[in-house]
Motif scaffolding. Structure first.
Motif, PDB file in Angstrom:
ATOM      1  N   THR A 188      24.254 -16.310  53.396  1.00 37.95           N
ATOM      2  CA  THR A 188      25.554 -16.890  53.042  1.00 37.95           C
ATOM      3  C   THR A 188      26.494 -15.724  52.794  1.00 37.95           C
ATOM      4  OG1 THR A 188      24.810 -17.003  50.761  1.00 37.95           O
ATOM      5  CG2 THR A 188      24.717 -19.047  52.044  1.00 37.95           C
ATOM      6  N   PHE A 189      27.786 -16.024  52.817  1.00 39.14           N
ATOM      7  CA  PHE A 189      28.758 -14.926  52.815  1.00 39.14           C
ATOM      8  C   PHE A 189      29.727 -15.033  51.649  1.00 39.14           C
ATOM      9  CE2 PHE A 189      27.077 -15.495  57.022  1.00 39.14           C
ATOM     10  CZ  PHE A 189      26.705 -14.201  57.359  1.00 39.14           C
ATOM     11  N   GLU A 190      29.192 -14.984  50.441  1.00 34.30           N
ATOM     12  CA  GLU A 190      30.057 -14.903  49.271  1.00 34.30           C
ATOM     13  C   GLU A 190      30.724 -13.521  49.258  1.00 34.30           C
ATOM     14  OE1 GLU A 190      27.115 -16.180  49.373  1.00 34.30           O
ATOM     15  OE2 GLU A 190      26.871 -17.899  48.038  1.00 34.30           O
ATOM     16  N   THR A 191      31.741 -13.380  48.424  1.00 27.97           N
ATOM     17  CA  THR A 191      32.541 -12.145  48.437  1.00 27.97           C
ATOM     18  C   THR A 191      31.711 -10.854  48.344  1.00 27.97           C
ATOM     19  OG1 THR A 191      34.294 -13.432  47.434  1.00 27.97           O
ATOM     20  CG2 THR A 191      34.563 -11.048  47.416  1.00 27.97           C
ATOM     21  N   PRO A 192      30.750 -10.742  47.398  1.00 34.69           N
ATOM     22  CA  PRO A 192      30.008  -9.466  47.345  1.00 34.69           C
ATOM     23  C   PRO A 192      29.318  -9.151  48.671  1.00 34.69           C
ATOM     24  CG  PRO A 192      29.402 -10.887  45.504  1.00 34.69           C
ATOM     25  CD  PRO A 192      30.262 -11.711  46.398  1.00 34.69           C
ATOM     26  N   MET A 193      28.789 -10.203  49.333  1.00 40.42           N
ATOM     27  CA  MET A 193      28.096  -9.992  50.602  1.00 40.42           C
ATOM     28  C   MET A 193      29.064  -9.514  51.673  1.00 40.42           C
ATOM     29  SD  MET A 193      25.250  -9.967  52.102  1.00 40.42           S
ATOM     30  CE  MET A 193      24.214 -10.436  53.483  1.00 40.42           C
ATOM     31  N   LEU A 194      30.280 -10.079  51.678  1.00 40.25           N
ATOM     32  CA  LEU A 194      31.268  -9.629  52.667  1.00 40.25           C
ATOM     33  C   LEU A 194      31.537  -8.137  52.501  1.00 40.25           C
ATOM     34  CD1 LEU A 194      33.828 -12.576  52.633  1.00 40.25           C
ATOM     35  CD2 LEU A 194      32.209 -11.995  54.438  1.00 40.25           C
ATOM     36  N   TRP A 195      31.755  -7.722  51.268  1.00 37.58           N
ATOM     37  CA  TRP A 195      32.001  -6.290  51.024  1.00 37.58           C
ATOM     38  C   TRP A 195      30.799  -5.461  51.421  1.00 37.58           C
ATOM     39  CZ3 TRP A 195      36.635  -4.203  49.773  1.00 37.58           C
ATOM     40  CH2 TRP A 195      37.619  -5.059  49.261  1.00 37.58           C
ATOM     41  N   ALA A 196      29.600  -5.971  51.139  1.00 34.51           N
ATOM     42  CA  ALA A 196      28.401  -5.213  51.479  1.00 34.51           C
ATOM     43  C   ALA A 196      28.253  -5.076  52.999  1.00 34.51           C
ATOM     44  CB  ALA A 196      27.164  -5.880  50.875  1.00 34.51           C
ATOM     45  N   LEU A 197      28.546  -6.163  53.710  1.00 33.56           N
ATOM     46  CA  LEU A 197      28.455  -6.092  55.172  1.00 33.56           C
ATOM     47  C   LEU A 197      29.483  -5.119  55.733  1.00 33.56           C
ATOM     48  CD1 LEU A 197      27.921  -9.827  56.090  1.00 33.56           C
ATOM     49  CD2 LEU A 197      26.288  -7.953  56.286  1.00 33.56           C
ATOM     50  N   VAL A 245      33.877   3.215  47.720  1.00 33.19           N
ATOM     51  CA  VAL A 245      34.771   2.275  47.027  1.00 33.19           C
ATOM     52  C   VAL A 245      34.418   0.828  47.379  1.00 33.19           C
ATOM     53  CG1 VAL A 245      37.157   1.507  46.772  1.00 33.19           C
ATOM     54  CG2 VAL A 245      36.633   3.946  46.787  1.00 33.19           C
ATOM     55  N   PHE A 246      34.103   0.576  48.643  1.00 30.99           N
ATOM     56  CA  PHE A 246      33.699  -0.791  49.010  1.00 30.99           C
ATOM     57  C   PHE A 246      32.432  -1.196  48.252  1.00 30.99           C
ATOM     58  CE2 PHE A 246      35.777  -2.500  53.108  1.00 30.99           C
ATOM     59  CZ  PHE A 246      37.008  -2.024  52.722  1.00 30.99           C
ATOM     60  N   ALA A 247      31.500  -0.255  48.111  1.00 34.72           N
ATOM     61  CA  ALA A 247      30.269  -0.577  47.373  1.00 34.72           C
ATOM     62  C   ALA A 247      30.594  -0.882  45.912  1.00 34.72           C
ATOM     63  CB  ALA A 247      29.279   0.571  47.474  1.00 34.72           C
ATOM     64  N   ILE A 248      31.525  -0.105  45.344  1.00 39.95           N
ATOM     65  CA  ILE A 248      31.902  -0.347  43.947  1.00 39.95           C
ATOM     66  C   ILE A 248      32.517  -1.745  43.813  1.00 39.95           C
ATOM     67  CG2 ILE A 248      33.544   0.316  42.138  1.00 39.95           C
ATOM     68  CD1 ILE A 248      33.106   3.254  43.148  1.00 39.95           C
ATOM     69  N   ILE A 249      33.420  -2.076  44.736  1.00 36.70           N
ATOM     70  CA  ILE A 249      34.062  -3.395  44.664  1.00 36.70           C
ATOM     71  C   ILE A 249      33.020  -4.493  44.877  1.00 36.70           C
ATOM     72  CG2 ILE A 249      35.791  -4.897  45.720  1.00 36.70           C
ATOM     73  CD1 ILE A 249      37.436  -2.370  46.306  1.00 36.70           C
ATOM     74  N   GLY A 268      38.831 -13.814  45.998  1.00 37.05           N
ATOM     75  CA  GLY A 268      37.953 -12.710  46.379  1.00 37.05           C
ATOM     76  C   GLY A 268      37.909 -12.541  47.887  1.00 37.05           C
ATOM     77  N   LYS A 269      37.843 -13.669  48.586  1.00 34.68           N
ATOM     78  CA  LYS A 269      37.784 -13.584  50.051  1.00 34.68           C
ATOM     79  C   LYS A 269      39.105 -13.093  50.622  1.00 34.68           C
ATOM     80  CE  LYS A 269      33.907 -16.311  51.462  1.00 34.68           C
ATOM     81  NZ  LYS A 269      33.364 -17.418  50.649  1.00 34.68           N
ATOM     82  N   ILE A 270      40.222 -13.553  50.011  1.00 33.71           N
ATOM     83  CA  ILE A 270      41.527 -13.045  50.465  1.00 33.71           C
ATOM     84  C   ILE A 270      41.584 -11.527  50.261  1.00 33.71           C
ATOM     85  CG2 ILE A 270      44.018 -13.052  49.992  1.00 33.71           C
ATOM     86  CD1 ILE A 270      43.696 -16.006  49.171  1.00 33.71           C
ATOM     87  N   HIS A 271      41.141 -11.091  49.082  1.00 33.13           N
ATOM     88  CA  HIS A 271      41.128  -9.654  48.775  1.00 33.13           C
ATOM     89  C   HIS A 271      40.290  -8.913  49.814  1.00 33.13           C
ATOM     90  CE1 HIS A 271      39.452  -6.235  46.077  1.00 33.13           C
ATOM     91  NE2 HIS A 271      40.542  -5.816  46.684  1.00 33.13           N
ATOM     92  N   PHE A 272      39.130  -9.493  50.149  1.00 32.67           N
ATOM     93  CA  PHE A 272      38.265  -8.811  51.104  1.00 32.67           C
ATOM     94  C   PHE A 272      38.938  -8.658  52.467  1.00 32.67           C
ATOM     95  CE2 PHE A 272      35.448  -9.117  54.752  1.00 32.67           C
ATOM     96  CZ  PHE A 272      34.829  -7.886  54.633  1.00 32.67           C
ATOM     97  N   TRP A 273      39.410  -9.763  53.044  1.00 33.79           N
ATOM     98  CA  TRP A 273      39.952  -9.671  54.409  1.00 33.79           C
ATOM     99  C   TRP A 273      41.214  -8.820  54.444  1.00 33.79           C
ATOM    100  CZ3 TRP A 273      36.937 -10.271  58.241  1.00 33.79           C
ATOM    101  CH2 TRP A 273      35.855 -11.151  58.154  1.00 33.79           C
ATOM    102  N   TRP A 274      42.033  -8.960  53.422  1.00 35.01           N
ATOM    103  CA  TRP A 274      43.237  -8.136  53.299  1.00 35.01           C
ATOM    104  C   TRP A 274      42.854  -6.650  53.301  1.00 35.01           C
ATOM    105  CZ3 TRP A 274      47.028  -9.195  48.587  1.00 35.01           C
ATOM    106  CH2 TRP A 274      48.155  -8.370  48.699  1.00 35.01           C
ATOM    107  N   SER A 275      41.861  -6.281  52.482  1.00 36.39           N
ATOM    108  CA  SER A 275      41.450  -4.878  52.382  1.00 36.39           C
ATOM    109  C   SER A 275      40.760  -4.406  53.656  1.00 36.39           C
ATOM    110  CB  SER A 275      40.478  -4.689  51.220  1.00 36.39           C
ATOM    111  OG  SER A 275      41.086  -5.016  50.011  1.00 36.39           O
ATOM    112  N   ALA A 276      39.843  -5.228  54.172  1.00 42.34           N
ATOM    113  CA  ALA A 276      39.037  -4.776  55.308  1.00 42.34           C
ATOM    114  C   ALA A 276      39.903  -4.522  56.532  1.00 42.34           C
ATOM    115  CB  ALA A 276      37.947  -5.803  55.617  1.00 42.34           C
ATOM    116  N   ILE A 277      40.919  -5.371  56.722  1.00 39.80           N
ATOM    117  CA  ILE A 277      41.792  -5.154  57.874  1.00 39.80           C
ATOM    118  C   ILE A 277      42.713  -3.961  57.619  1.00 39.80           C
ATOM    119  CG2 ILE A 277      43.685  -6.151  59.222  1.00 39.80           C
ATOM    120  CD1 ILE A 277      42.258  -8.912  58.668  1.00 39.80           C
TER     121      ILE A 277
END
Lengths: 539, 295
Positions: free
Chosen positions: A347-356, A400-404, A424-433
């Motif tokens: 599953t892809f909760e926010t921590p997993m998205l950052w980890a991936l 930094v991604f690992a810390i987040i 959290g997901k908005i933060h992730f996609w915003w940051s990752a892009i």
């Protein structure tokens, strides 16, 4: 027998000291000290980020717009020093403080008073370092690597920077000693070394790196100090010295230092991926050995930072091959993470998205590192934006991604509140892009020959710089949004209460205690139940 | 619950202190000292680093207070063997960090002697550097560089004061070990005598070291500013001297604690920590004697 003794143990469980001074300034509680570290790191992350915003603003267009070249160099130097020593390292020590005693079933860190001191040196050291901005000489401007002879032209700031670095070193060494003593001496009765979570393992190895290299850095800056103020000639050829020696000593510290910033990241990612893949970590023991191998190799590759500085050919070849060896244990790690996910119920909760994102983007950073390990081609890349792109891929999308990721993963345990999954997901996609818009073009700039640490550039670099700056502003703004998410979670606004387990697939001691974790978690000598652990090797 | 039960319970448990007041005092002292030193170094006019001394005073105050607390707790038997193990690990890894600190300066010394000074003299790839920039420079150790920085200087004769100092420090390690055996055998008086002897040996070492520095500055023109030889010589011996001073003070404190009746045959970590530190300082000296003075 004094009753003060027993006071400390008896009615402990949720007994927090009252008042700001007692609760925070005089604390010996590993969770409170961990919180202090994390908040301090976040503040420094914002400050260092603000400096980066000015840098990207200046580089938005060719020509000198906002700052003069000397101040630009102060910005790059201080941005790096603040991010490395103020944001990333303290953030990991914060994680270590919060999680290691819980993860190994210890009542607290081994040396609680010294733990307090390790933290409370930092705000003072950074006040001193940052105060150089307001001096006539300005802040140090020779880059975070502080190479002489340039750094020796810094005027008054040299002594302040050197003493601040000494204090940071003292803090790091004490922190590392505490981590080692805690892990080696405070584990619950049946918590064997190969039952420890990987985060604990990577921190144990990191702590050894810290103790080994922080004194070397202290020695290097001490030589700068005496060259600047006491007439020694360590880095002056007229007196028989050699400025290149500084580079050797600096990178003997500096290369292990970059692993100090990445090994705990590996640990965090190795906790998160099994949880959301609902499978035990693939190759646990090989992960431990790979971490140790990376740590060992980090001591014998330092001069790959100096290929173009002038070295005997044998040296170039040795450091090239030794550096390439690092990709083997690192590859073991990446493949283990991928294998952990293989056929997992993901599953892809926010921590997993950052980890991936970490796994993918850190690997890109690793590949560009491998490119630069080739001594002959490094002559082309050296001191260009290619290296800037490389180390920001490993440090921003890596550390930094690992810390987040770790913050999202454990903040329900820390605060007792779930963060908002949607935000959290908005933060992730915003940051990752945005982070890729920010740093990926810098590869092209570097390959085309744009030098680093220069406020102005030839017009041929204009488009990619503008792109990079836009990505930078977007990424910066995303982190302000992150602070808002963290604030909401701490305050429990619009959030739900966290369960004890928090994540369906979570294993490890921290998930079998209440959320938020009580002020004092474990009593001494409580044995650990194997069914609570994520890794139970048969050794 | 009777008081003996309470004390047993606290012995069983790992002692986690609450409300540490000394660390923040230490941080403040450290900052005052650092800012004071930096301001003094940057000042053209200041004669005495008042603020730095003030900072040191605060640090010394902190050390006294902090150690007094720990010693009190230790004497009240609040530490079980597990706490003791934490202290041991702390001291071992602290000494390791010191080893790395000295290794930096030894490494620098080897680099200069074996690589960069010969390169300046034209060896290896340094030929054009030598002919273009420093023509005629030989690149032989000891050197103050092609610029003859600090002027001609003479070396310290290793078989005079340094040899005596080597004997003194080695002897002090022996006397300290005798004292340690005495502590284990519960022979307090003997331990105090041999500890005192160790302190005296350390003090005499320092006295000779000061004497040697005077000789170097006044008669040999060997100073911190004598090029790379002077830089490495005084950096290495200077930091070592600081560590001996610290070690001697620590030994003196341990002697006083012995007189006050502290330490038991089976529990004397403070003694052991200082002993380890002293042996470490001794080993560093052997390295200095061989690589700085003799060779």
């Amino acid at each position: 027998m004094s009753h003060a003794t027993t006071m400390d143990h008896e009615h402990d469980h949720d007994h927090k000291p009252k008042g700001f001074v007692k609760r925070w300034l005089m604390t010996t509680n590993h969770k409170d000290i961990g919180t202090l570290y994390l908040i301090f790191a976040l503040a420094m992350f914002i400050l260092g980020g603000a400096l980066a915003m000015i840098i990207r603003l200046e580089l938005f267009q060719p020509g000198l717009q906002f700052v003069n070249p000397d101040f630009f160099n102060q910005l790059t130097t201080m941005h790096a020093l603040i991010m490395v020593f103020g944001a990333v390292m303290p953030a990991f020590v914060g994680f270590a403080n919060w999680m290691i005693p819980i993860m190994i079933g210890a009542p607290d860190m081994a040396l609680p008073r010294m733990n307090n001191w390790s933290f409370w040196i930092l705000p003072f050291a950074f006040t001193m370092l940052i105060s150089t901005f307001f001096m006539e000489s300005g802040a140090p401007a020779a880059g975070w690597t502080l190479y002489p002879p340039l750094v020796l032209q810094g005027g008054d700031n040299i002594a302040f920077a050197v003493f601040a670095i000494h204090m940071l070193g003292i803090s790091s060494i004490m922190g590392a000693i505490n981590v080692i003593a805690t892990i080696m001496n405070m584990r619950a009765p049946n918590m064997g070394y190969l039952k420890m979570p990987l985060f604990v393992w990577t921190w144990l190895i990191t702590a050894f790196l810290l103790i080994a290299v922080m004194p070397v850095f202290a020695g290097a800056v001490t030589m700068l100090l005496t060259d600047a103020y006491f007439g020694t000639t360590f880095f002056n050829a007229a007196g028989g010295g050699d400025p290149v020696l500084f580079q050797h000593v600096f990178w003997f510290f500096g290369h292990p230092e970059v692993y100090i910033m990445i090994l705990p990241s590996f640990g965090i990612i190795s906790e998160i991926i099994p949880t959301f893949a609902r499978k035990p970590l693939f190759g646990y023991v090989s992960m431990v050995y790979a971490s140790a191998a990376i740590a060992f190799l980090s001591f014998i590759v330092w001069a790959h930072h100096m290929f173009s500085v002038g070295m005997p050919l044998g040296g170039e070849l040795y450091f090239m091959y030794a550096t390439m060896l690092i990709s083997i244990p690192t590859g073991v790690k990446v493949f283990n993470w991928v294998s952990t996910m293989w056929k997992g119920a993901m599953t892809f909760e926010t921590p997993m998205l950052w980890a991936l994102a970490f796994v993918i983007l850190f690997t890109i950073g690793g590949f560009s590192g491998l490119m630069m390990a080739l001594a002959p081609v490094d002559f082309q890349y050296h001191d260009t934006y290619f290296i800037v792109a490389h180390f920001h891929y490993v440090l921003v999308t890596g550390a930094v991604f690992a810390i987040i990721a770790g913050v999202y993963y454990w903040i329900p345990k820390w605060t007792g509140n779930m963060y908002s999954e949607r935000l959290g997901k908005i933060h992730f996609w915003w940051s990752a892009i945005s982070v890729n818009v920010l740093f990926f073009p810098q590869h092209f700039l570097g390959l085309a020959g744009m030098p680093r640490r220069i406020p102005d550039y030839s017009t041929q670099f204009a488009e990619f710089n503008m792109m990079s700056s836009i990505g930078g502003f977007a990424f910066g703004l995303a982190q302000v949004f992150f602070i808002y998410i963290v604030y909401r979670t701490i305050k429990g606004k619009g959030t739900t209460k966290a369960t004890d387990r928090v994540w369906e697939g979570a294993k490890g001691l921290e998930w079998f205690i209440p959320s938020p974790a009580p002020h004092h978690t474990f009593q001494d000598g409580e044995p650990v139940k194997d069914e609570h652990l994520a890794h139970v090797s048969n050794h | 619950m009777s008081s003996s039960e309470i004390s047993n319970k606290s012995q069983d448990q790992y002692y986690v202190p609450h409300l540490a007041k000394w660390p923040i005092v230490g941080s403040i002292g450290m900052t005052i000292a650092a800012v004071g030193a930096a301001t003094f170094m940057n000042s053209e006019t200041a004669k005495v680093p008042v603020m730095m001394y003030l900072g040191f005073a605060v640090i010394i105050f902190m050390v006294f207070g902090w150690f007094a607390e720990v010693i009190k707790e230790s004497e009240r038997k609040m530490y079980n063997t597990q706490v003791d193990a934490s202290f041991r690990m702390g001291m071992v890894w602290f000494i390791f960090s010191e080893v790395m600190f000295f290794a930096t300066f030894f490494g620098a010394l080897f680099y200069y002697r074996n690589l960069s000074v010969p390169w300046l003299g034209g060896e290896g790839t340094g030929l054009s550097t030598n002919t273009e920039l420093w023509a005629g420079y030989e690149g032989v150790w000891p050197t103050n560089g092609p610029g003859n920085v600090g002027g001609e200087f003479k070396l310290i004769d290793p078989y005079h004061l340094p040899l005596i100092n080597t004997v003194l420090l080695l002897a002090s390690s022996v006397t300290l070990t005798i004292a340690h055996h005495a502590v284990v055998a519960n022979a307090r008086k003997k331990a105090i005598i041999w500890l005192a002897a160790t302190v005296v040996l350390g003090a005499v070492f320092l006295f000779f070291q000061v004497d040697e520095y005077k000789e170097a500055y006044q008669h040999l023109n060997l100073t911190l500013e004598s090029g790379i030889y002077g830089s490495t010589f005084f950096m290495l011996t200077g930091f070592h001297g600081m560590h001996v001073t610290l070690g001697a003070i620590m030994l003196a404190v341990i002697t006083i604690r012995m007189m006050k009746g502290h330490f038991k045959p089976d529990s004397h970590f403070g003694f052991e920590a200082v002993a380890w530190y002293w042996h470490f300082v001794d080993v560093v000296w052997l390295g200095l004697f061989i690589f700085v003075y003799i060779i």
